[in-house]
Design a protein around this motif. Structure first.
Motif, PDB file in Angstrom:
ATOM      1  N   ALA A  85       1.250  -2.896 -13.333  1.00 33.83           N
ATOM      2  CA  ALA A  85       2.622  -3.123 -13.776  1.00 33.83           C
ATOM      3  C   ALA A  85       2.988  -4.574 -13.511  1.00 33.83           C
ATOM      4  O   ALA A  85       3.380  -4.931 -12.405  1.00 33.83           O
ATOM      5  CB  ALA A  85       3.579  -2.179 -13.054  1.00 33.83           C
ATOM      6  N   GLU A  86       2.851  -5.397 -14.539  1.00 32.52           N
ATOM      7  CA  GLU A  86       3.158  -6.815 -14.381  1.00 32.52           C
ATOM      8  C   GLU A  86       4.644  -7.063 -14.177  1.00 32.52           C
ATOM      9  O   GLU A  86       5.046  -8.127 -13.696  1.00 32.52           O
ATOM     10  CB  GLU A  86       2.658  -7.589 -15.604  1.00 32.52           C
ATOM     11  CG  GLU A  86       1.142  -7.591 -15.750  1.00 32.52           C
ATOM     12  CD  GLU A  86       0.674  -8.419 -16.936  1.00 32.52           C
ATOM     13  OE1 GLU A  86       1.553  -8.972 -17.636  1.00 32.52           O
ATOM     14  OE2 GLU A  86      -0.552  -8.518 -17.146  1.00 32.52           O
ATOM     15  N   ASP A  87       5.464  -6.087 -14.527  1.00 32.49           N
ATOM     16  CA  ASP A  87       6.906  -6.259 -14.372  1.00 32.49           C
ATOM     17  C   ASP A  87       7.381  -6.023 -12.944  1.00 32.49           C
ATOM     18  O   ASP A  87       8.531  -6.315 -12.609  1.00 32.49           O
ATOM     19  CB  ASP A  87       7.661  -5.307 -15.316  1.00 32.49           C
ATOM     20  CG  ASP A  87       7.281  -3.853 -15.084  1.00 32.49           C
ATOM     21  OD1 ASP A  87       6.071  -3.557 -15.041  1.00 32.49           O
ATOM     22  OD2 ASP A  87       8.195  -3.011 -14.953  1.00 32.49           O
ATOM     23  N   ILE A  88       6.520  -5.491 -12.094  1.00 28.88           N
ATOM     24  CA  ILE A  88       6.896  -5.243 -10.695  1.00 28.88           C
ATOM     25  C   ILE A  88       6.610  -6.503  -9.881  1.00 28.88           C
ATOM     26  O   ILE A  88       5.453  -6.864  -9.665  1.00 28.88           O
ATOM     27  CB  ILE A  88       6.130  -4.045 -10.105  1.00 28.88           C
ATOM     28  CG1 ILE A  88       6.363  -2.791 -10.935  1.00 28.88           C
ATOM     29  CG2 ILE A  88       6.549  -3.822  -8.651  1.00 28.88           C
ATOM     30  CD1 ILE A  88       7.816  -2.365 -11.002  1.00 28.88           C
ATOM     31  N   VAL A  89       7.660  -7.166  -9.434  1.00 33.99           N
ATOM     32  CA  VAL A  89       7.485  -8.423  -8.701  1.00 33.99           C
ATOM     33  C   VAL A  89       7.799  -8.275  -7.210  1.00 33.99           C
ATOM     34  O   VAL A  89       7.674  -9.243  -6.454  1.00 33.99           O
ATOM     35  CB  VAL A  89       8.366  -9.526  -9.312  1.00 33.99           C
ATOM     36  CG1 VAL A  89       7.925  -9.844 -10.729  1.00 33.99           C
ATOM     37  CG2 VAL A  89       9.842  -9.136  -9.281  1.00 33.99           C
ATOM     38  N   ILE A  90       8.223  -7.095  -6.785  1.00 34.88           N
ATOM     39  CA  ILE A  90       8.473  -6.868  -5.357  1.00 34.88           C
ATOM     40  C   ILE A  90       7.171  -6.449  -4.691  1.00 34.88           C
ATOM     41  O   ILE A  90       6.284  -5.871  -5.340  1.00 34.88           O
ATOM     42  CB  ILE A  90       9.548  -5.787  -5.130  1.00 34.88           C
ATOM     43  CG1 ILE A  90       9.052  -4.422  -5.629  1.00 34.88           C
ATOM     44  CG2 ILE A  90      10.861  -6.172  -5.786  1.00 34.88           C
ATOM     45  CD1 ILE A  90       9.947  -3.256  -5.241  1.00 34.88           C
ATOM     46  N   PRO A  91       6.991  -6.738  -3.402  1.00 35.60           N
ATOM     47  CA  PRO A  91       5.774  -6.304  -2.711  1.00 35.60           C
ATOM     48  C   PRO A  91       5.734  -4.782  -2.569  1.00 35.60           C
ATOM     49  O   PRO A  91       6.753  -4.147  -2.290  1.00 35.60           O
ATOM     50  CB  PRO A  91       5.868  -6.989  -1.347  1.00 35.60           C
ATOM     51  CG  PRO A  91       7.318  -7.245  -1.138  1.00 35.60           C
ATOM     52  CD  PRO A  91       7.875  -7.517  -2.499  1.00 35.60           C
ATOM     53  N   VAL A  92       4.560  -4.208  -2.789  1.00 41.17           N
ATOM     54  CA  VAL A  92       4.336  -2.770  -2.642  1.00 41.17           C
ATOM     55  C   VAL A  92       3.229  -2.602  -1.609  1.00 41.17           C
ATOM     56  O   VAL A  92       2.092  -3.024  -1.822  1.00 41.17           O
ATOM     57  CB  VAL A  92       3.919  -2.122  -3.979  1.00 41.17           C
ATOM     58  CG1 VAL A  92       3.581  -0.652  -3.773  1.00 41.17           C
ATOM     59  CG2 VAL A  92       5.019  -2.288  -5.019  1.00 41.17           C
ATOM     60  N   VAL A  93       3.558  -2.009  -0.485  1.00 40.75           N
ATOM     61  CA  VAL A  93       2.582  -1.858   0.594  1.00 40.75           C
ATOM     62  C   VAL A  93       2.549  -0.410   1.069  1.00 40.75           C
ATOM     63  O   VAL A  93       3.473   0.368   0.817  1.00 40.75           O
ATOM     64  CB  VAL A  93       2.913  -2.788   1.791  1.00 40.75           C
ATOM     65  CG1 VAL A  93       3.015  -4.236   1.334  1.00 40.75           C
ATOM     66  CG2 VAL A  93       4.208  -2.357   2.481  1.00 40.75           C
ATOM     67  N   CYS A  94       1.480  -0.073   1.774  1.00 44.79           N
ATOM     68  CA  CYS A  94       1.316   1.286   2.305  1.00 44.79           C
ATOM     69  C   CYS A  94       1.106   1.230   3.809  1.00 44.79           C
ATOM     70  O   CYS A  94       0.419   0.331   4.317  1.00 44.79           O
ATOM     71  CB  CYS A  94       0.118   1.960   1.636  1.00 44.79           C
ATOM     72  SG  CYS A  94      -0.239   3.634   2.249  1.00 44.79           S
ATOM     73  N   VAL A  95       1.699   2.183   4.531  1.00 38.07           N
ATOM     74  CA  VAL A  95       1.512   2.308   5.981  1.00 38.07           C
ATOM     75  C   VAL A  95       1.022   3.720   6.304  1.00 38.07           C
ATOM     76  O   VAL A  95       1.118   4.628   5.486  1.00 38.07           O
ATOM     77  CB  VAL A  95       2.818   2.017   6.752  1.00 38.07           C
ATOM     78  CG1 VAL A  95       3.270   0.591   6.502  1.00 38.07           C
ATOM     79  CG2 VAL A  95       3.906   3.011   6.383  1.00 38.07           C
ATOM     80  N   LYS A  96       0.500   3.894   7.514  1.00 39.96           N
ATOM     81  CA  LYS A  96       0.018   5.199   7.942  1.00 39.96           C
ATOM     82  C   LYS A  96       1.168   6.197   8.085  1.00 39.96           C
ATOM     83  O   LYS A  96       2.306   5.797   8.353  1.00 39.96           O
ATOM     84  CB  LYS A  96      -0.717   5.078   9.272  1.00 39.96           C
ATOM     85  CG  LYS A  96      -1.940   4.179   9.223  1.00 39.96           C
ATOM     86  CD  LYS A  96      -2.574   4.044  10.598  1.00 39.96           C
ATOM     87  CE  LYS A  96      -3.771   3.119  10.570  1.00 39.96           C
ATOM     88  NZ  LYS A  96      -4.388   2.958  11.924  1.00 39.96           N
ATOM     89  N   LYS A  97       0.858   7.460   7.936  1.00 39.18           N
ATOM     90  CA  LYS A  97       1.875   8.519   7.982  1.00 39.18           C
ATOM     91  C   LYS A  97       2.690   8.478   9.277  1.00 39.18           C
ATOM     92  O   LYS A  97       3.919   8.442   9.253  1.00 39.18           O
ATOM     93  CB  LYS A  97       1.209   9.887   7.824  1.00 39.18           C
ATOM     94  CG  LYS A  97       2.178  11.074   7.847  1.00 39.18           C
ATOM     95  CD  LYS A  97       1.426  12.385   7.663  1.00 39.18           C
ATOM     96  CE  LYS A  97       2.400  13.572   7.580  1.00 39.18           C
ATOM     97  NZ  LYS A  97       3.113  13.787   8.848  1.00 39.18           N
ATOM     98  N   GLY A  98       2.014   8.530  10.407  1.00 41.61           N
ATOM     99  CA  GLY A  98       2.725   8.580  11.681  1.00 41.61           C
ATOM    100  C   GLY A  98       3.570   7.353  11.935  1.00 41.61           C
ATOM    101  O   GLY A  98       4.661   7.441  12.498  1.00 41.61           O
ATOM    102  N   GLU A  99       3.078   6.193  11.519  1.00 40.34           N
ATOM    103  CA  GLU A  99       3.824   4.960  11.746  1.00 40.34           C
ATOM    104  C   GLU A  99       4.985   4.828  10.765  1.00 40.34           C
ATOM    105  O   GLU A  99       6.040   4.302  11.103  1.00 40.34           O
ATOM    106  CB  GLU A  99       2.872   3.765  11.645  1.00 40.34           C
ATOM    107  CG  GLU A  99       1.839   3.763  12.762  1.00 40.34           C
ATOM    108  CD  GLU A  99       0.828   2.647  12.662  1.00 40.34           C
ATOM    109  OE1 GLU A  99       0.257   2.277  13.709  1.00 40.34           O
ATOM    110  OE2 GLU A  99       0.591   2.139  11.540  1.00 40.34           O
TER     111      GLU A  99
END
Length: 242
Positions: A95-109
């Motif tokens: 998605a080139e239109d998404i300019v915000i950072p998208v990150v993933c973290v662990k479930k518990g955290e």
């Protein structure tokens, strides 16, 4: 660091967790207030105010791009995906239109990220980085919920340790901290009064329980040394008198 409710003194601390950047989204670091998405999986129209905030969403139900577009549509500045297991994951999609950072973290955290806490994503451009966030702790160094309820001892440091605190400069008067700069360094603009190196309040990024144990051990050693020194002085005085 403000006393809240009937739970006694509560102060604001800072901790950090790791994240992994998705294959799409912006590369810039962002900081702001966190909000847990409603609905949590962003599977429908958002029912919460996300404008100018970093949005915490759950993994599942709809694809990551769809989640991100809803966040962007509401004015969110970043999206943190909480994984379904205690492992990092690279969010997929194009998605080139998404300019915000998208990150993933662990479930518990990810469960530690609460509404209203301040978060800061660092190192987004490198693919993996550090997410710093604020949390409330009581006078005993344990996490508190809603400024009053203890939700677990040493929750962030593991079963056997105390909570590691990195107190921001705005936390409480008399507490030195990094104010959001590199760990162990104090913000040059921090004009808070220091309570002195002998105070627990000026610990910064340390393990409270380990610090107290070492401090007590040093105190006992100093007491023993003073006792031995006093004994030697008495013996010395007796010799001179003879």
């Amino acid at each position: 660091g403000v006393g809240k409710g009937g739970g006694g003194d509560v102060m604001e601390a800072e901790d950090e967790i790791a994240f992994e950047r998705g294959v799409f989204g912006g590369l810039d670091d962002v900081s702001g207030e966190a909000v847990r998405c409603v609905p949590f999986f962003a599977e429908g129209e958002l029912e919460c105010d996300v404008k100018g905030k970093v949005v915490v969403v759950g993994r599942g139900k709809v694809n990551f791009v769809e989640k991100a577009r809803r966040v962007v549509g509401g004015g969110g500045i970043g999206m943190i995906v909480v994984n379904t297991e205690d492992a990092l994951f690279k969010c997929t999609g194009a998605a080139e239109d998404i300019v915000i950072p998208v990150v993933c973290v662990k479930k518990g955290e990810g469960e530690l990220l609460r509404d209203g806490c301040r978060v800061s994503l660092r190192g987004v451009q490198y693919g993996v980085g550090t997410l710093r966030y604020t949390c409330d702790v009581g006078a005993d160094g344990h996490l508190v919920e809603d400024g009053a309820k203890d939700v677990g001892k040493g929750a962030l440091a593991g079963a056997g340790g105390g909570l590691k605190l990195a107190l921001p400069s705005t936390a409480v008067k008399g507490v030195s901290g990094d104010g959001g700069v590199a760990v162990g360094k104090k913000d040059d603009d921090d004009d808070d009064e220091s309570s002195g190196s002998g105070s627990d309040d000026s610990l910064g990024d340390v393990d409270i329980e380990k610090y107290k144990a070492v401090r007590n051990a040093i105190k006992l050693r100093l007491d023993d040394d003073q006792h031995d020194l006093a004994g030697k002085e008495e013996v010395g005085d007796g010799g001179e008198g003879a």
